[in-house]
Design an enzyme around this catalytic site. Structure first.
Site, mmCIF file in Angstrom:
data_model
loop_
_atom_site.group_PDB
_atom_site.id
_atom_site.type_symbol
_atom_site.label_atom_id
_atom_site.label_comp_id
_atom_site.label_asym_id
_atom_site.label_seq_id
_atom_site.Cartn_x
_atom_site.Cartn_y
_atom_site.Cartn_z
ATOM 1 N N GLU A 1 1.225 -1.097 -0.080
ATOM 2 C CA GLU A 1 -0.219 0.007 -0.068
ATOM 3 C C GLU A 1 0.606 1.415 0.017
ATOM 4 O OE1 GLU A 1 -3.244 -0.602 3.046
ATOM 5 O OE2 GLU A 1 -4.284 -1.424 1.357
ATOM 6 N N GLU B 1 -4.965 -7.656 -1.960
ATOM 7 C CA GLU B 1 -6.782 -7.854 -0.933
ATOM 8 C C GLU B 1 -7.959 -7.473 -1.284
ATOM 9 O OE1 GLU B 1 -5.389 -5.194 2.487
ATOM 10 O OE2 GLU B 1 -2.822 -5.788 2.097
HETATM 11 C C1 BGP Z 1 -4.661 -2.958 4.148
HETATM 12 C C2 BGP Z 1 -3.150 -3.425 4.599
HETATM 13 C C3 BGP Z 1 -3.425 -4.809 5.490
HETATM 14 C C4 BGP Z 1 -4.532 -5.105 6.244
HETATM 15 C C5 BGP Z 1 -6.473 -4.386 5.636
HETATM 16 C C6 BGP Z 1 -7.109 -3.761 5.985
HETATM 17 O O1 BGP Z 1 -4.766 -1.331 3.975
HETATM 18 O O2 BGP Z 1 -2.880 -3.713 3.797
HETATM 19 O O3 BGP Z 1 -1.918 -4.785 6.317
HETATM 20 O O4 BGP Z 1 -4.945 -4.118 7.456
HETATM 21 O O5 BGP Z 1 -5.819 -2.550 4.472
HETATM 22 O O6 BGP Z 1 -7.412 -3.106 7.099
HETATM 23 P P1 BGP Z 1 -8.055 -3.052 8.566
HETATM 24 O O7 BGP Z 1 -6.732 -3.887 9.329
HETATM 25 O O8 BGP Z 1 -7.562 -1.738 9.111
HETATM 26 O O9 BGP Z 1 -9.173 -3.260 8.895
#
Ligand code: BGP
Length: 488
Positions: A202, A383
């Site tokens: 990211e 993701e």
């Molecule tokens: C992205 C990241 C992850 C993950 C995901 C979900 O930004 O790469 O590491 O955590 O988001 O976000 P969150 O855990 O805040 O719900």
């Protein structure tokens, strides 16, 4: 009924500091995330620090807030605080069981991040930590045993604490050299067993101490650090291609869909500008040069990049092979929206998750088309998922129909983008197949998994893993190559 090719990569994605734990085991050094507390939407997580006068403070450090640390602040771990990365959900001791559970759904790929400070505890040793390498060796062997291949994130929003303290993290070009040294060790050790690599996670959402190791989070510091990350990524791609012929490199982009709030020309123009604020990062990495609009973007932010001779060539020689991204939600932008690198305003046409993220499956088809049009490179959804509060019934079952609905709609949109629109998409790794700690809030109750982990927001619980209803549903989707998504 439509489906994806048999070669499609189906799997799940995690990050070490949210999943692995074992922060003081196997010779691992401290990482920037080890200083980050838990939190919530109302009370953002933060970095705990000590000032020269002995007073204690906390700088906000969540996905959306990145405070600068005050001058003289030294991050510290306090007795009375909870730091989720230390134990996470203890994948460090559960990896065999976890991989077996993932394999049970038919996954053929697993995306995980390597913890830099597990390989180089301070980031600057001359020799890597063998115990750290062995952990990932064993993990990959376990994957291979189950017919899965690794997809490795080299840098997922963290770096060894020592590099943050000594060099101000990615502010310094010294960190590029040390990152490349770390990459060389990974490529040597795992290169014959891993084809897909992500240089950074990211890249448009990183900022400040935890993810960039910089003590300040202002624009000048930030964009310079990012320029150094671009150079590091490009050189890693070049090195990887030399050391591992056939390897494929991506970098991960946080891609929320962006729509104009209305058809008023000012709103449409603002939404294009907002999109550029976020696409800027992956434009540089995927194309290998700064785009035409970057001069205006950096000027508006008062940033002067410290570009050295030779940098342009480095970027050009290390353009990415594929574009990978996360997709969770979409937002709107009007002429009054603050220009940022992530986010936007809520869309009144969409339902929201309990964390206020607008649910928009068609938006996934939209961004797949947008990116394929823009880059003409293969895409990889690394993701996507739903963070929700799960209820464990008295018989132990977890009926997460809302998660099934979310995934069905998004996966259908992905298959339609591939089959109808002709987008090339290599694979889909769902975030996160096994419940883990939330990045943005540090909570455990924001759960994504097909597999439940018995642990609460403060780390209490047996850590027992159990399958949710979505587990068998996803297994069926994979075994039918997505055809079952259209079953009534
Ligand atoms: C992205 C990241 C992850 C993950 C995901 C979900 O930004 O790469 O590491 O955590 O988001 O976000 P969150 O855990 O805040 O719900």
């Amino acid at each position: 009924m439509m489906k994806v090719p048999k070669s499609f990569l189906w799997g799940g994605a995690t990050a070490d500091f949210q999943f692995e734990g074992g922060f003081n085991e196997g010779g691992r050094g401290l990482s920037t995330h080890d200083f980050e507390t838990d939190g919530s939407v109302e009370n953002p997580r933060g970095i705990t620090y000590k000032l020269p006068d002995g007073s204690i403070g906390r700088a906000r450090s969540s996905f959306f807030f990145h405070d600068s640390l005050p001058d003289g602040a030294i991050p510290v771990i306090l007795e009375n605080e909870y730091y989720p990365s230390h134990k996470a959900v203890d994948h460090f001791h559960h990896y065999k069981e976890d991989i077996e559970l993932m394999a049970g759904m038919g996954f053929n790929v697993y995306r995980f991040s390597i913890c830099w400070s597990r390989i180089f505890p301070t980031g600057e040793e001359s020799e890597p930590n063998e115990a750290g390498l062995k952990f990932y060796d064993d993990l990959i062997s376990e994957l291979e045993k189950h017919g899965m291949q690794p997809l490795i994130t080299i840098h997922h929003d963290e770096l060894p604490m020592n590099l943050a303290e000594k060099y101000d993290g990615w502010s310094s070009r010294k960190t590029i050299d040390l990152y490349l040294n770390y990459c060389r060790v990974l490529f040597e050790r795992f290169g014959s067993r891993c084809k897909y690599w992500l240089t950074f996670n990211e890249i448009n959402a990183v900022r400040g101490f935890t993810s960039c190791g910089t003590h300040k989070a202002d624009n000048q510091t930030h964009y310079n650090a990012v320029h150094n990350m671009f150079l590091a990524s490009a050189q890693a791609v070049k090195l990887g291609h030399e050391m591992m012929p056939g390897s494929m490199f991506g970098a991960m982009y946080a891609s929320s869909g962006i729509y104009p709030a209305t058809c008023k020309p000012e709103d449409v123009f603002a939404s294009m500008q907002f999109r550029r604020e976020t696409l800027f990062f992956i434009d540089v990495m995927a194309r290998g040069y700064y785009p035409n609009y970057s001069r205006d973007l950096l000027n508006r932010r008062g940033v002067t990049l410290k570009i050295e001779s030779g940098d342009d060539q480095i970027l050009k020689d290390g353009a990415l092979d594929f574009v990978s991204f996360s997709y969770y939600r979409s937002n709107t932008v009007s002429s009054t929206t603050e220009l940022r690198t992530i986010g936007g305003d809520p869309n009144p046409y969409l339902k929201q998750t309990p964390w206020g993220w607008g649910i928009d499956a068609l938006g996934l088809r939209y961004v797949l088309n947008e990116f394929y049009d823009r880059y003409q490179k293969p895409l990889f959804i690394v993701e996507n998922g739903l963070g929700a509060i799960d209820q464990v019934e008295s018989d132990g079952s977890i009926n997460d129909d809302y998660r099934i609905d979310f995934l069905r709609d998004h996966l259908k949109a992905m298959v339609e983008a591939m089959e109808i629109d002709g987008v090339e998409c290599l694979g889909y790794t769902m975030w996160a197949p096994i419940d883990l700690v939330s990045l943005s809030t540090g909570e455990m109750k924001k759960r994504y998994g097909f597999i439940y982990v018995d642990m609460d927001d403060k780390g209490n619980g047996s850590l027992k893993r159990s399958k949710k209803k979505s587990y068998d549903w996803m297994k069926h989707v994979i075994e039918t190559s997505g055809e079952s998504l259209w079953e009534k």
